[in-house]
Design a protein around this motif. Structure first.
Motif, PDB file in Angstrom:
ATOM      1  N   ARG A 215       0.859  -1.151  -0.035  1.00  0.00           N
ATOM      2  CA  ARG A 215       0.048   0.041   0.034  1.00  0.00           C
ATOM      3  C   ARG A 215       1.065   1.283  -0.065  1.00  0.00           C
ATOM      4  NH1 ARG A 215      -5.137  -1.785   0.612  1.00  0.00           N
ATOM      5  NH2 ARG A 215      -6.066   0.526   1.023  1.00  0.00           N
TER       6      ARG A 215
ATOM      7  N   ALA B 179      -3.145   7.851   2.889  1.00  0.00           N
ATOM      8  CA  ALA B 179      -3.296   6.786   2.531  1.00  0.00           C
ATOM      9  C   ALA B 179      -3.880   6.387   0.979  1.00  0.00           C
ATOM     10  CB  ALA B 179      -4.099   5.793   3.486  1.00  0.00           C
ATOM     11  N   CYS B 180      -2.984   6.059   0.212  1.00  0.00           N
ATOM     12  CA  CYS B 180      -3.376   6.148  -1.244  1.00  0.00           C
ATOM     13  C   CYS B 180      -3.541   4.739  -1.746  1.00  0.00           C
ATOM     14  CB  CYS B 180      -1.864   6.884  -1.956  1.00  0.00           C
ATOM     15  SG  CYS B 180      -1.690   8.515  -1.378  1.00  0.00           S
ATOM     16  N   GLY B 181      -4.005   3.825  -1.093  1.00  0.00           N
ATOM     17  CA  GLY B 181      -4.245   2.512  -1.483  1.00  0.00           C
ATOM     18  C   GLY B 181      -3.267   1.541  -1.908  1.00  0.00           C
TER      19      GLY B 181
ATOM     20  N   GLU C  25      -0.652  12.456   6.984  1.00  0.00           N
ATOM     21  CA  GLU C  25      -0.383  11.349   5.936  1.00  0.00           C
ATOM     22  C   GLU C  25      -1.812  11.127   5.160  1.00  0.00           C
ATOM     23  OE1 GLU C  25       0.578   7.972   8.347  1.00  0.00           O
ATOM     24  OE2 GLU C  25       2.066   8.940   9.634  1.00  0.00           O
TER      25      GLU C  25
ATOM     26  N   ARG D 161      -5.897   8.718  -6.093  1.00  0.00           N
ATOM     27  CA  ARG D 161      -5.950   7.915  -4.891  1.00  0.00           C
ATOM     28  C   ARG D 161      -6.007   8.900  -3.842  1.00  0.00           C
ATOM     29  NH1 ARG D 161      -4.005   2.983  -5.377  1.00  0.00           N
ATOM     30  NH2 ARG D 161      -4.357   2.027  -7.252  1.00  0.00           N
TER      31      ARG D 161
ATOM     32  N   ARG E 146       7.607   6.380  10.816  1.00  0.00           N
ATOM     33  CA  ARG E 146       8.129   5.455   9.860  1.00  0.00           C
ATOM     34  C   ARG E 146       9.693   5.123  10.210  1.00  0.00           C
ATOM     35  NH1 ARG E 146       8.230   7.817   4.025  1.00  0.00           N
ATOM     36  NH2 ARG E 146      10.224   8.529   4.867  1.00  0.00           N
TER      37      ARG E 146
ATOM     38  N   THR F  79       1.653   5.218   0.738  1.00  0.00           N
ATOM     39  CA  THR F  79       1.317   6.340   1.689  1.00  0.00           C
ATOM     40  C   THR F  79       1.964   7.683   1.156  1.00  0.00           C
ATOM     41  OG1 THR F  79       0.773   4.542   3.436  1.00  0.00           O
ATOM     42  CG2 THR F  79       1.004   6.856   4.005  1.00  0.00           C
ATOM     43  N   TYR F  80       1.464   8.733   1.322  1.00  0.00           N
ATOM     44  CA  TYR F  80       2.267  10.088   1.426  1.00  0.00           C
ATOM     45  C   TYR F  80       2.332  10.657   2.647  1.00  0.00           C
ATOM     46  CZ  TYR F  80       2.977  14.976   0.144  1.00  0.00           C
ATOM     47  OH  TYR F  80       3.639  16.342   0.343  1.00  0.00           O
TER      48      TYR F  80
END
Length: 784
Positions: A659, A674-676, A672, A709, A741, A661-662
Motif C-alpha cells: 500500500r 493513504a493512497c491505496g 499522512e 488516490r 516510519r 502512503t504520502y
C-alpha cells in the motif's frame, strides 16, 4: 651552430632553451652540481601554533569568566592563564563576522555584508569572499603553516553549495589544507544535513545514536593536529575551529541537559541581575554599571518573567536548560583539544583566541519553539506560535533532544547579552559586543588572569596573527592587488594593560541598522523596516560613562552626531555598504538569472547521492510542482520511493504491505495520506502539488496510473531552510521526514524495481514569483 654558456643552441626558442637547460641540469653527473628547487614558504623559527575558536550566537555573559552561572571550567582556566578582552566587537551577524575575522577587512569590503543566503547583485553583498582580499589561512599557508578548519563555514552562496557550483569561496580554495564540517549557517546537531570533508560532500545513510556534531568536529580537529605533528613536528599549524553551537536549533545530549534541570526557574530578570553582580565582582564591568532596562522596543520587547503563566515558565526554562547544556559542550570540546596539545607538547606555544561571532539571537521571538522553523513560518506570515507552544508543552521532555529543533524566546537572548541592550542583528551593543579570551603561555608571561578594556574589533585578529607569527603579508592574490587591511594588531595590549587603543573607529551596518564608534562615542540606529533612512534616527552614547547605552545624548551634542554620521557615510562608501536594506525583502528575493538552472526538471535514479539542499529546494520553493515515480511493482516490494527534507519539514512517499502512503511534515506536524494498494506490474505514481496564493500553502493530489488516490488541501508548504536535507531516491537518509516510519523501519531502503523519480517544477504561486521583484524594487526606492 652557436652554443650559449650552458651548451644550449642559441637558435632554439627561449622556452625550449629554458627546458633544455633544466634537462641538462638534471641529466649531468651529480658531482659538483648545484640542485634547483622552487622556493617554498618557511615559518619563522619558533613560530606559535594558532587556534581560533569561534562560537555561534553566544552572548556576552554566557561563560563563567564573563559572569555566567553556566559551568565552563576549561574556558575559565584559559582566562585565568591568559587575558580577557571586555571591549571586543564583531559584526551583528555570523557570516559578516567570519569574513571580517578571516580577512582583516570590513565585512562589506570582503564581499559578505549580510548572512550568506542572499545574492542581490551588489559587491558588498556578493556572499562570497572577494578576489581582492586574502584570508589569514592563505597567508599562513604561504608562510609555511599547516592550515585546518572544522565546523561552520557559511561564506559562500547557496547556489555554490552544489556539486556543480563554484568552489572559489570554499575553505580549501581560501587557504585551508583540510576542512571538515558544514557549509550552511546551521544544522541539526544530531543529524547534520550535509557534512563536507575537504571538497567533498558526505551523505551517510544514518547517524549513530550517540552522534553529536560538536563531538564529531572535535574528533576531526584532534585528528588533523595529531597527523600534522606526526608528519612534521616542526611545522606550526593554524586551526580555525568554528562551532555550530550555540546557534539554533538548540540540541544537547540528554545527560548534559539534565545537569541544568531547574537552574532557570527563577527567570531571565533574576538571571540578568545575578550575572551583572558577578561581572562586577570579576571586574568585567565597572562597579555601579547600570543594567540596561528590559528590552521594550516594539517587536523586540520582553515581558517580565513574573507576568508569565506557570506553563510558560516551565517551557521557557527548559529552553534555557538546553542552551546552557550546549554551552557546556563547547567548553568540554576546548578541554579535549587542550589535552591533546598538552600531550603533544604544543600547548605552551599555541596562541588561542576564544570568542563569539555576534550577540545572542532573538530569533526564537516571544515564545521560543521546540521546532526552530516554526519561527521561519511565522516570519512569512503563516505561523501559529501559540499552537506551537501547546505542542511543546505536551512534548516537554523531548525539547533539546534528537526529535526537536528548539530555540529559546528572546528573553533569554536578553539575559545572554547582559548587561547590554538588544540582540544579534541590532547595531546596539548587544548585537556586536562579545566575550573574548586569549591565551599563549610562552608568548604572554606575567599577565595571567588580567583584563583588557581596549576597543578591539574582529578585523584586528588578522594583523595580530601576522605579528605573532612573523608572517609576511601578501600584496596580491592571483595577480589581483589587495584591498588594504581595516584592522590593527592588538598585540601591544596583550602584554600591556595601559597600551593605547589601536582601533579608534569602526562602522556597523546590518539590515538597515547603523552605527559608528570613535574614541568612546558611538552613534547607533534601530531602523524600522520600510521607513526612510533619516539622520534624525541617530542615538548618541558616551560609552566611557554609559557602556550599556541607557542615556541618549543626541539632543545635547548635535555636532558630535553630525560628525560621526558623516564618518559613517564616508566609511559606507569606502567599504561598499550601499545599497542599504530598507526591509522590502528584495535583498533575499533578487537572484541572478543563472540560478534558473536549478529550477529545471531533474530525473533521479536509484543510487544517486542525496541531491544537494539548494538544488532540491529550487524545484519546489513557493511554486507548484509534479513528482513522477516510475517502477515495476511486485507484491512484497516495500520501502521509501522518495524523500525530500527531514524532521523539520519535508514530504515523502513509501510503500508498505503493498500500500502507498504520502507523508507531509511541517515543523514536526505530520499529515499522512493513504493512497491505496498497488497492483503488480509497471506503475506510474504522480504527486501533483499546486501552490496557493502567496506560496505559503499547497494542495496535494496523488494519482496511480491516472487514477486519483487521494488529496490533501491547504497544507503548509515546507519553507526554505526548514527542509535542511535535499532529495533522496529509494531511501530516507539522515534525519527522517516521518519519525513514525523511521521508528518502524529506519531509513527504509526500497526493495523492488524502482526505475526513476522525476521532479518537474511548475509555475510560481500567485504573488510569489518573479513578477513581485518590480514591486519590491518600487518599495525599496521609496525608502532609499
Amino acid at each position: 651552430m652557436a652554443l650559449d654558456a650552458r651548451g644550449i643552441p642559441e637558435e632554439l626558442p627561449a622556452s625550449s632553451r629554458a627546458y633544455a637547460g633544466f634537462q641538462g641540469r638534471i641529466s649531468r653527473t651529480m658531482a659538483g652540481s648545484q640542485p634547483w628547487w622552487p622556493p617554498r614558504g618557511q615559518a619563522a623559527e619558533g613560530a606559535p601554533n594558532v587556534v581560533v575558536i569561534l562560537c555561534d550566537d553566544m552572548g556576552y555573559s554566557d561563560i563563567g569568566c564573563f559572569g555566567s552561572e553556566i559551568v565552563t571550567p576549561n574556558i575559565d582556566r584559559l582566562a585565568a592563564e591568559g587575558v580577557r578582552y571586555t571591549n571586543f566587537h564583531v559584526t551583528p551577524m555570523c557570516s559578516p563576522t567570519r569574513a571580517a575575522l578571516l580577512t582583516g577587512r570590513n565585512s562589506h569590503a570582503a564581499g559578505i555584508g549580510y548572512v550568506a543566503h542572499a545574492d542581490p547583485g551588489f559587491p558588498g553583498l556578493a556572499m562570497e569572499l572577494a578576489d581582492d582580499v586574502t584570508t589569514v589561512a592563505e597567508v599562513l599557508r604561504d608562510n609555511g603553516y599547516a592550515t585546518f578548519m572544522v565546523g561552520k563555514w557559511h561564506l559562500c552562496k547557496d547556489a555554490d553549495i552544489t556539486d556543480t557550483g563554484s568552489r572559489k569561496s570554499w575553505p580549501l580554495q581560501r587557504g585551508f589544507d583540510r576542512f571538515y564540517g558544514i557549509m550552511d549557517g546551521m544544522t541539526d546537531m544530531f543529524h547534520p544535513h550535509a557534512l563536507y570533508c575537504d571538497n567533498t560532500r558526505i551523505t551517510p545513510d544514518a547517524f549513530p545514536e550517540d552522534y553529536y556534531f560538536t563531538d564529531d568536529i572535535t574528533d576531526r580537529a584532534i585528528g588533523m593536529v595529531r597527523s600534522a605533528k606526526a608528519s612534521d613536528p616542526a611545522k606550526p599549524f593554524f586551526l580555525y575551529f568554528a562551532h555550530g553551537a550555540v546557534h539554533a536549533p538548540l540540541n544537547a545530549p540528554a545527560e548534559d541537559i539534565e545537569r541544568h534541570r531547574g537552574a532557570y526557574e527563577q527567570g531571565w530578570d533574576r538571571i540578568r541581575e545575578e550575572r551583572l553582580e558577578r561581572q562586577q565582582r570579576l571586574g568585567i564591568v565597572a562597579p555601579g554599571t547600570v543594567l540596561a532596562p528590559r528590552n521594550s522596543e516594539p517587536g523586540d520587547d520582553v515581558p517580565a518573567w513574573d507576568e508569565l503563566t506557570d506553563d510558560q515558565k516551565k517551557v521557557f526554562a527548559r529552553y534555557m536548560e538546553v542552551y546552557a547544556a550546549m554551552v557546556q559542550t563547547v567548553d568540554t570540546s576546548l578541554g579535549r583539544l587542550r589535552e591533546t596539545l598538552e600531550e603533544l607538547g604544543e600547548w605552551d606555544n599555541t596562541f588561542v583566541l576564544f570568542t563569539s561571532d555576534n550577540g545572542a539571537s532573538r530569533e526564537g521571538e516571544s515564545q521560543g519553539t521546540s521546532q526552530y522553523f516554526d519561527v521561519l513560518r511565522h516570519y512569512h506570515g503563516g505561523g501559529d506560535l501559540d499552537g506551537a507552544f501547546d505542542r511543546d508543552l505536551a512534548a516537554f521532555d523531548q525539547i533539546g533532544g534528537p526529535r526537536s529543533l528548539p530555540h529559546y524566546p528572546r528573553g533569554w537572548a536578553m539575559a545572554s547579552n547582559t548587561p547590554f541592550r538588544l540582540y544579534k542583528i541590532n547595531t546596539h551593543a548587544g548585537g556586536h559586543t562579545v566575550p573574548a579570551v586569549v591565551s599563549w603561555p610562552r608568548g604572554l608571561t606575567g599577565v595571567a588572569g588580567q583584563i583588557r578594556r581596549q576597543y578591539v574589533h574582529a578585523t584586528d585578529l588578522y594583523p595580530t596573527i601576522l605579528e605573532i607569527t612573523k608572517a609576511d603579508d601578501a600584496d596580491h592574490r592571483h595577480g589581483v592587488p589587495l584591498k588594504p587591511l581595516a584592522g590593527h594588531s592588538f598585540l601591544g595590549s596583550l602584554t600591556d594593560a595601559e597600551a593605547p587603543e589601536t582601533h579608534r573607529e569602526q562602522y556597523f551596518e546590518m539590515v538597515g541598522h547603523r552605527g559608528y564608534y570613535r574614541d568612546g562615542w558611538e552613534i547607533v540606529t534601530r531602523h524600522a523596516p520600510r521607513t526612510r533612512f533619516d539622520d534624525g534616527e541617530w542615538q548618541l552614547y558616551d560609552l566611557r560613562t554609559d557602556p550599556t547605552q541607557t542615556r541618549d545624548l543626541a539632543a545635547d551634542h548635535p555636532k558630535i552626531v553630525a560628525d560621526l554620521a558623516a564618518r559613517w557615510e564616508r566609511a559606507a562608501w569606502e567599504n561598499q555598504v550601499f545599497p542599504l536594506n530598507e526591509g522590502s525583502g528584495l535583498l533575499r528575493t533578487q537572484r541572478p538569472e543563472r540560478e534558473d538552472a536549478y529550477a529545471r526538471p531533474v530525473r533521479l535514479v536509484p543510487g544517486t547521492p542525496t541531491l544537494e539542499r539548494y538544488r532540491s529546494l529550487m524545484l519546489v520553493y513557493r511554486r507548484s510542482f509534479r513528482v513522477l515515480v516510475e517502477l515495476d511493482f511486485a507484491p512484497g516490494d516495500r520501502g521509501v520511493l522518495f524523500a525530500h527534507g527531514c524532521k523539520s519539514g519535508g514530504y515523502s512517499m513509501s510503500v508498505d504491505d503493498d500500500r502507498l502512503t504520502y507523508f507531509h511534515n511541517h515543523s514536526g506536524e505530520m499529515s499522512e495520506l493513504a493512497c491505496g494498494a498497488l497492483k503488480p506490474g509497471p506503475r506510474q505514481i504522480v504527486l501533483e502539488a499546486t501552490a496557493l496564493r502567496g506560496g505559503l500553502h499547497v494542495d496535494v493530489r496523488v494519482e496511480v496510473d491516472g487514477e486519483e488516490r487521494g488529496r490533501l488541501d491547504g497544507l503548509p508548504m515546507p519553507m526554505g531552510q526548514a527542509m535542511f536535507q535535499g532529495i533522496d531516491i529509494g531511501i530516507d537518509r539522515g534525519s527522517p521526514v516521518s519519525w513514525r516510519r523511521f521508528d518502524a523501519e529506519g531509513t527504509f531502503p526500497y526493495v523492488g524495481t524502482l526505475h526513476a523519480v522525476t521532479w518537474t517544477p511548475g509555475e510560481h504561486a500567485p504573488g510569489a514569483g518573479p513578477e513581485t521583484l518590480a514591486k519590491l524594487r518600487e518599495i525599496g526606492t521609496t525608502f532609499e
